[in-house]
Design an enzyme around this catalytic site. Structure first.
Site, PDB file in Angstrom:
ATOM      1  N   GLU B  60       0.798  -1.228   0.000  1.00  0.00           N
ATOM      2  CA  GLU B  60       0.000   0.000   0.000  1.00  0.00           C
ATOM      3  C   GLU B  60       0.825   1.270   0.000  1.00  0.00           C
ATOM      4  O   GLU B  60       0.553   2.212  -0.756  1.00  0.00           O
ATOM      5  CB  GLU B  60      -0.976   0.028   1.182  1.00  0.00           C
ATOM      6  CG  GLU B  60      -2.186  -0.887   1.039  1.00  0.00           C
ATOM      7  CD  GLU B  60      -1.919  -2.318   1.457  1.00  0.00           C
ATOM      8  OE1 GLU B  60      -0.792  -2.598   1.916  1.00  0.00           O
ATOM      9  OE2 GLU B  60      -2.835  -3.159   1.335  1.00  0.00           O
ATOM     10  N   HIS B 129     -10.894  -4.232  10.603  1.00  0.00           N
ATOM     11  CA  HIS B 129     -11.568  -4.033   9.313  1.00  0.00           C
ATOM     12  C   HIS B 129     -12.774  -3.107   9.452  1.00  0.00           C
ATOM     13  O   HIS B 129     -13.643  -3.107   8.584  1.00  0.00           O
ATOM     14  CB  HIS B 129     -12.071  -5.371   8.754  1.00  0.00           C
ATOM     15  CG  HIS B 129     -11.089  -6.101   7.892  1.00  0.00           C
ATOM     16  ND1 HIS B 129     -10.109  -6.913   8.401  1.00  0.00           N
ATOM     17  CD2 HIS B 129     -10.935  -6.150   6.552  1.00  0.00           C
ATOM     18  CE1 HIS B 129      -9.418  -7.444   7.410  1.00  0.00           C
ATOM     19  NE2 HIS B 129      -9.892  -6.992   6.274  1.00  0.00           N
TER      20      HIS B 129
END
Ligand SMILES: Cc1ncc(C[n+]2csc(CCOP(=O)(O)OP(=O)(O)O)c2C)c(N)n1
Ligand SMILES: [Mg+2]
Lengths: 328, 325
Positions: B60, B129
């Site tokens: 990322e 998450h």
């Protein structure tokens, strides 16, 4: 190896398979929620490596596909299932879920959702071991995809630089979700990627339990004896989807079928039958016992356990009753 | 006017922009061959090829940095990070580079970079998450932050973001990809600044953004049945925030509720209340109220998760209390 150990290992692999399949069923029946990543196809990896570790003493960490690693460290499968059911008796009292199994008593350090996140933690565990002066080691299980994170390279460098007693186990199942390894990794042989960091490494068949155990024994002896890192790549394959929401469109049925021929349980079972350690009937009754145990003990326990109380929502944000030296 | 889902609106904006400008490219994990976790880029790989619809490794920070670098040389990348929780890994590139390059270069280098991320708490995905991170991005100078609540805005905001010369963070929501809504057939651009009045009212102003707009609208329906006339404002652009638009509504209604899915500290609600203090203090008949998540990492257990996140009923209850009913 004793025949009884061989039977036990076969049983552990079969248990792992049935446990995960039962999770899938419970997910479909909505007793389990969230993301669920299952282990079928890769059983020989965790079971083979941890067979050669000191279970409950060496410190183990992994990603989100963590149920079997936890159980192999000696975590009670009932508590794992209860966690998946979100119950107060679960390993994280229902707060963690499938991806976040922890058991500090068994030295199972988690259960993390972020790819590559456990690498630095693993060398932190190794650093703590080094400072405390024990002869335990840290073992970090992660996937092939994780090696493309910066944390991989940063961690390998420090592990080598500071002689940290850590075994990295790369479970190379050839995919990160739907992206094939050759589309994500410029060097597909993962064990070659640690060479610049001067870390000893090898690559072996992850579908053959005996091969995994032999490689793990060498690797663990090295880490424990030399107090240095080692990188073990296990070539494996997951037979199910990445998680329960996976169409599987990125790989062919033939490919999956080919790997199903190399199912680690099938390979080991055949070997034990050929050596007359077990026969088909013995295998079947082993399977029935396992299924019964999962249903009668594990699922029932998870189902009958109490939910956490909503009043307790804000517990565990901070330590309760911890030292406050600033108070008189 | 066609009805479409949120993900389809995002797909349409991608498709139009990729077709229009060869320097637009899309990049992220599993967005190409696999078509994207929420289908928002499905079919684009086949149409535009691997050089412009790029499946990335799980890296990322570095692919975000790649996008920023390419933007500095005139490309218009649309980078997707699969979940806002993973954007923490890209924070160095976003905060130290994307947000600051234009200013640091004395206005000489532009960074027309777009980051798309689903945020929010969906269904039992656990603490790693379920983050809502609007507050993090909107606290930093140099970024623009927008949050579509409808398919129309999902399309229009992405279109504007791609054309904008500043770095834009576009925060979607995991639970809204299948949300349906009307989207005009002709091309249009939703402003990256300014509030949107979703419903006019005179008794109180309910400020919301992203998924909380839907809670606010449901609450307003309920309140209408009780004779309370609520105005619902979609903040939509969180950075820069529309100070005048926020103050104007409260000058009319004299009361304010802010609804955020995130926990309260240092958040959207805090910021709106600060703006009200500065711009409309004497127009207020009562202290503004925040409806927000509990201050905990989001638990896995379904009941605990529900209890941690606000909903329409909490907005209704807050409104009644604010009006002394
Ligand atoms: C930082 C981060 N980025 C992306 C994801 C989404 N994601 C979850 S698993 C996964 C693939 C990981 O592949 P690999 O490391 O090979 O592990 P496997 O699941 O194959 O065992 C991705 C991209 C994530 N969880 N964390
Ligand atoms: Mg993998």
């Amino acid at each position: 190896m004793e025949a009884s150990d061989q039977r036990r290992l076969l049983r552990e692999m079969l248990f792992a398979r049935r446990f995960e399949e039962r999770c899938a069923q419970a997910y479909q029946e909505r007793e389990i929620g969230g993301f669920l990543h299952l282990y079928p196809g890769q059983e020989a990896c965790a079971i083979g490596v941890l067979e050669k570790a000191r279970k409950g003493q060496d410190y183990v960490v992994t990603g989100y596909r963590d149920h079997i690693h936890a159980i192999q460290c000696g975590v009670d499968p009932r508590a794992v299932m209860a966690e998946l059911f979100g119950k107060e008796t679960g390993t994280s009292r229902g707060r963690g879920g499938s991806m976040h199994i922890f058991d500090i008593d068994r030295h199972f350090m988690g259960g993390y959702a972020l790819v590559g996140g456990p690498f630095p933690l693993a060398i932190g565990f190794a650093k703590a071991i080094q400072l405390r002066g024990g002869d335990e080691i840290a073992i970090c299980f992660l996937g092939d995809g994780a090696n493309n994170q910066g944390t991989f390279h940063e961690t390998m460098n420090m592990a080598s630089l500071w002689n940290l007693p850590v075994l990295f186990v790369c479970e190379n199942n050839l995919y990160g979700i739907g992206t094939a390894i050759e589309r994500a990794s410029s060097e597909i042989n993962q064990y070659l990627r640690v060479a610049p960091y001067k870390i000893a490494a090898s690559q072996v068949d992850g579908q053959d339990l005996d091969v995994v155990m032999a490689a793990a024994e060498t690797a663990i002896q090295y880490v424990r004896g030399e107090r240095k890192p080692y990188f073990l790549e296990l070539m494996t394959y997951r037979l199910r989807g990445h998680s329960m929401s996976d169409s599987g469109a990125y790989r062919s049925k033939e490919e999956v079928e080919r790997w199903a021929q190399r199912d680690p349980i099938g390979i080991y079972k055949r070997r034990l039958i050929d050596a007359s350690v077990i026969d088909e009937a013995g295998f079947r009754s082993m399977d029935e016992e396992i299924l019964q145990d999962i249903e009668d003990n594990i699922i029932r326990y998870a189902r009958e356990s109490a939910e956490p109380r909503v009043e307790d929502l804000e517990r565990y944000v901070y330590v309760e009753g911890g030292p406050k030296p600033w108070l008189k | 006017m066609a009805e479409m889902m949120y993900w389809q609106a995002i797909l349409r904006a991608h498709d139009e922009e990729l077709a229009r400008d060869p320097l637009v490219f899309a990049m992220g994990e599993d967005i190409g061959v696999a078509g994207g976790t929420y289908k928002a880029t499905s079919g684009l790989y086949a149409k535009y090829g691997a050089d412009r619809v790029i499946d990335t490794p799980i890296s990322e920070n570095s692919y975000t940095g790649l996008g920023i670098g390419a933007a500095m040389l005139g490309c218009r990348p649309i980078v997707e990070i699969m979940s806002v929780n993973f954007a923490w890994l890209a924070m160095d590139q976003l905060m130290n580079n994307a947000a600051k390059i234009h200013y640091m270069s004395g206005g000489k280098i532009r960074c027309p970079f777009v980051l798309r991320v689903p945020g929010g708490t969906a269904h039992q995905l656990g603490a790693q998450h379920s983050a809502r991170m609007e507050k993090v991005f909107m606290g930093v100078s140099g970024l623009r932050v927008v949050t579509p609540a409808t398919p129309r805005d999902a399309y229009g905001l992405l279109k504007s973001a791609v054309r904008c010369d500043d770095p834009v963070v576009l925060i979607e929501h995991e639970s809204m990809y299948n949300l349906k809504g009307e989207v005009p057939d002709e091309e249009f651009f939703t402003p990256l600044e300014g509030v949107e009045i979703c419903r006019t009212g005179k008794d109180l102003s309910i400020f919301a953004y992203n998924i909380s707009v839907h809670w606010a609208l449901q609450a307003a329906d309920q309140l209408a049945k009780e004779g309370i006339d609520a105005e619902v404002i979609d903040l939509r652009a969180l950075k820069p925030l529309d100070r005048d638009g926020i103050a104007a509504s409260v000058r009319k209604t004299h009361r304010a509720i802010i609804v955020e899915e995130d926990e309260a500290p240092v958040g959207v609600g805090s910021e709106v209340i600060a703006i009200l203090n500065e711009e409309a203090f004497f127009a207020l008949d009562a202290a503004p109220v925040r409806v927000h998540a509990r201050d905990v990492p989001i638990p896995y257990n379904r009941r605990l998760e529900k209890a941690a996140i606000p909903n329409a009923e909490e907005v209704v209850a807050a409104a009644r209390k604010l009006l002394g009913r």
